[in-house]
Design a protein around this motif. Structure first.
Motif, mmCIF file in Angstrom:
data_model
loop_
_atom_site.group_PDB
_atom_site.id
_atom_site.type_symbol
_atom_site.label_atom_id
_atom_site.label_comp_id
_atom_site.label_asym_id
_atom_site.label_seq_id
_atom_site.Cartn_x
_atom_site.Cartn_y
_atom_site.Cartn_z
ATOM 1 N N THR A 138 -16.912 12.654 32.072
ATOM 2 C CA THR A 138 -16.632 12.280 30.686
ATOM 3 C C THR A 138 -15.363 12.940 30.157
ATOM 4 O O THR A 138 -14.570 12.301 29.457
ATOM 5 C CB THR A 138 -17.835 12.638 29.784
ATOM 6 N N ILE A 139 -15.141 14.201 30.500
ATOM 7 C CA ILE A 139 -13.976 14.917 29.947
ATOM 8 C C ILE A 139 -12.706 14.728 30.766
ATOM 9 O O ILE A 139 -11.610 14.955 30.253
ATOM 10 C CB ILE A 139 -14.275 16.425 29.749
ATOM 11 N N ARG A 140 -12.829 14.311 32.012
ATOM 12 C CA ARG A 140 -11.668 14.187 32.909
ATOM 13 C C ARG A 140 -10.495 13.400 32.315
ATOM 14 O O ARG A 140 -9.344 13.846 32.400
ATOM 15 C CB ARG A 140 -12.093 13.590 34.251
ATOM 16 N N PRO A 141 -10.718 12.247 31.670
ATOM 17 C CA PRO A 141 -9.578 11.501 31.114
ATOM 18 C C PRO A 141 -8.832 12.256 30.002
ATOM 19 O O PRO A 141 -7.718 11.881 29.647
ATOM 20 C CB PRO A 141 -10.222 10.231 30.544
ATOM 21 N N TYR A 142 -9.439 13.312 29.486
ATOM 22 C CA TYR A 142 -8.849 14.061 28.364
ATOM 23 C C TYR A 142 -8.451 15.478 28.781
ATOM 24 O O TYR A 142 -8.222 16.327 27.930
ATOM 25 C CB TYR A 142 -9.850 14.097 27.202
ATOM 26 N N LYS A 143 -8.351 15.705 30.084
ATOM 27 C CA LYS A 143 -8.076 17.055 30.592
ATOM 28 C C LYS A 143 -6.814 17.653 29.972
ATOM 29 O O LYS A 143 -6.782 18.836 29.655
ATOM 30 C CB LYS A 143 -7.966 17.045 32.116
ATOM 31 N N SER A 144 -5.786 16.849 29.762
ATOM 32 C CA SER A 144 -4.546 17.380 29.196
ATOM 33 C C SER A 144 -4.730 17.817 27.738
ATOM 34 O O SER A 144 -3.924 18.599 27.224
ATOM 35 C CB SER A 144 -3.421 16.343 29.282
ATOM 36 N N ASN A 145 -5.785 17.354 27.079
ATOM 37 C CA ASN A 145 -6.062 17.748 25.701
ATOM 38 C C ASN A 145 -6.966 18.969 25.613
ATOM 39 O O ASN A 145 -7.163 19.510 24.528
ATOM 40 C CB ASN A 145 -6.735 16.593 24.938
ATOM 41 N N ILE A 146 -7.528 19.383 26.729
ATOM 42 C CA ILE A 146 -8.465 20.509 26.744
ATOM 43 C C ILE A 146 -7.694 21.772 27.113
ATOM 44 O O ILE A 146 -7.400 22.015 28.276
ATOM 45 C CB ILE A 146 -9.630 20.236 27.713
ATOM 46 N N LYS A 147 -7.383 22.553 26.110
ATOM 47 C CA LYS A 147 -6.587 23.768 26.305
ATOM 48 C C LYS A 147 -7.463 25.015 26.390
ATOM 49 O O LYS A 147 -6.996 26.077 26.764
ATOM 50 C CB LYS A 147 -5.595 23.950 25.149
ATOM 51 N N LEU A 148 -8.717 24.884 25.993
ATOM 52 C CA LEU A 148 -9.634 26.022 25.949
ATOM 53 C C LEU A 148 -10.756 25.817 26.962
ATOM 54 O O LEU A 148 -10.514 25.294 28.030
ATOM 55 C CB LEU A 148 -10.162 26.188 24.515
ATOM 56 N N TRP A 149 -11.946 26.212 26.626
ATOM 57 C CA TRP A 149 -13.058 26.233 27.558
ATOM 58 C C TRP A 149 -13.779 24.894 27.686
ATOM 59 O O TRP A 149 -13.718 24.052 26.812
ATOM 60 C CB TRP A 149 -14.095 27.264 27.100
ATOM 61 N N ALA A 150 -14.532 24.814 28.765
ATOM 62 C CA ALA A 150 -15.530 23.764 28.975
ATOM 63 C C ALA A 150 -16.859 24.518 29.040
ATOM 64 O O ALA A 150 -17.153 25.208 30.014
ATOM 65 C CB ALA A 150 -15.254 22.993 30.259
ATOM 66 N N ALA A 151 -17.626 24.418 27.962
ATOM 67 C CA ALA A 151 -18.806 25.267 27.778
ATOM 68 C C ALA A 151 -20.115 24.542 28.053
ATOM 69 O O ALA A 151 -20.244 23.348 27.814
ATOM 70 C CB ALA A 151 -18.818 25.807 26.348
ATOM 71 N N ALA A 152 -21.072 25.334 28.502
ATOM 72 C CA ALA A 152 -22.458 24.884 28.600
ATOM 73 C C ALA A 152 -23.192 25.476 27.406
ATOM 74 O O ALA A 152 -23.249 26.696 27.249
ATOM 75 C CB ALA A 152 -23.093 25.376 29.893
ATOM 76 N N ASP A 153 -23.727 24.621 26.542
ATOM 77 C CA ASP A 153 -24.520 25.065 25.403
ATOM 78 C C ASP A 153 -25.957 25.167 25.891
ATOM 79 O O ASP A 153 -26.596 24.166 26.199
ATOM 80 C CB ASP A 153 -24.388 24.062 24.254
ATOM 81 N N VAL A 154 -26.442 26.392 25.988
ATOM 82 C CA VAL A 154 -27.754 26.648 26.575
ATOM 83 C C VAL A 154 -28.669 27.225 25.498
ATOM 84 O O VAL A 154 -28.717 28.427 25.278
ATOM 85 C CB VAL A 154 -27.638 27.602 27.781
ATOM 86 N N GLU A 155 -29.383 26.320 24.824
ATOM 87 C CA GLU A 155 -30.286 26.726 23.743
ATOM 88 C C GLU A 155 -31.518 25.834 23.630
ATOM 89 O O GLU A 155 -32.310 26.020 22.720
ATOM 90 C CB GLU A 155 -29.565 26.650 22.401
#
Length: 184
Positions: free
Chosen positions: A90-107
């Motif tokens: 899902t995020i791969r096409p926007y990789k150039s826009n992702i400058k920070l983390w790719a997080a797992a929200d575990v709650e």
């Protein structure tokens, strides 16, 4: 201190230029989720936040550095890898826009195992898959999970975004690199 926001479909349509003018320094944007948690989504597995594309493109166009996150509901290491692969797809096409983390929200108290010996490897499998794909992994969790649901020291090498709502003084956790969320 940097000011950031955490957004998902529940925030509705966002005017990212207005957010930038308000002094927001970064945004963490929900991309995907494992299992549904509501009556409407209870039978759904693996879905993208319907506002993800607009949010990641809008924030980036406004000059706001972005990270992304996934609501983890995996019950096994195998499922963690499936959820990670869906998140990455899902995020791969926007990789150039992702400058920070790719997080797992575990709650998710509804779906996640409670035993440390089971949950810790699930979370590690997800984060490792994300890191192996070239993103900077981060664990988004809360003090209860941090204290009681993970094997001690298991995430000492991981950036942690601590959901510590309504706290006047952040939780003191020795030897832990914590990004304290400050909502605006």
């Amino acid at each position: 201190m940097l000011r950031g926001i955490d957004v998902y479909k529940g925030n509705g349509r966002i005017d990212w230029n207005r957010v930038k003018r308000a002094g927001v320094d970064f945004a963490m944007i929900k991309a995907t989720q494992g299992r549904g948690e509501t009556e409407l989504t209870k039978d759904v597995y693996l879905f993208a936040d319907p506002n993800f594309r607009d949010n990641i493109l809008g924030a980036a166009a406004a000059g706001i550095p972005c990270g992304v996150w996934h609501w983890l509901t995996a019950k096994t290491v195998h499922e963690a890898k499936i959820e990670a692969d869906f998140f990455l797809q899902t995020i791969r096409p926007y990789k150039s826009n992702i400058k920070l983390w790719a997080a797992a929200d575990v709650e998710s108290d509804k779906h996640l195992p409670t035993a440390r010996s089971v949950l810790t490897p699930i979370v590690r499998a997800f984060l490792d898959r994300v890191g192996d794909a070239g993103y900077k992994p981060m664990l988004y969790t809360n003090p209860n999970y941090l204290t009681y649901r993970y094997t001690p020291g298991a995430f000492d090498d991981t950036d942690i975004w601590l959901a510590h709502y309504n706290a006047h003084k952040p939780m003191d956790v020795p030897n832990l690199r914590i990004w304290q969320y400050d909502s605006v």
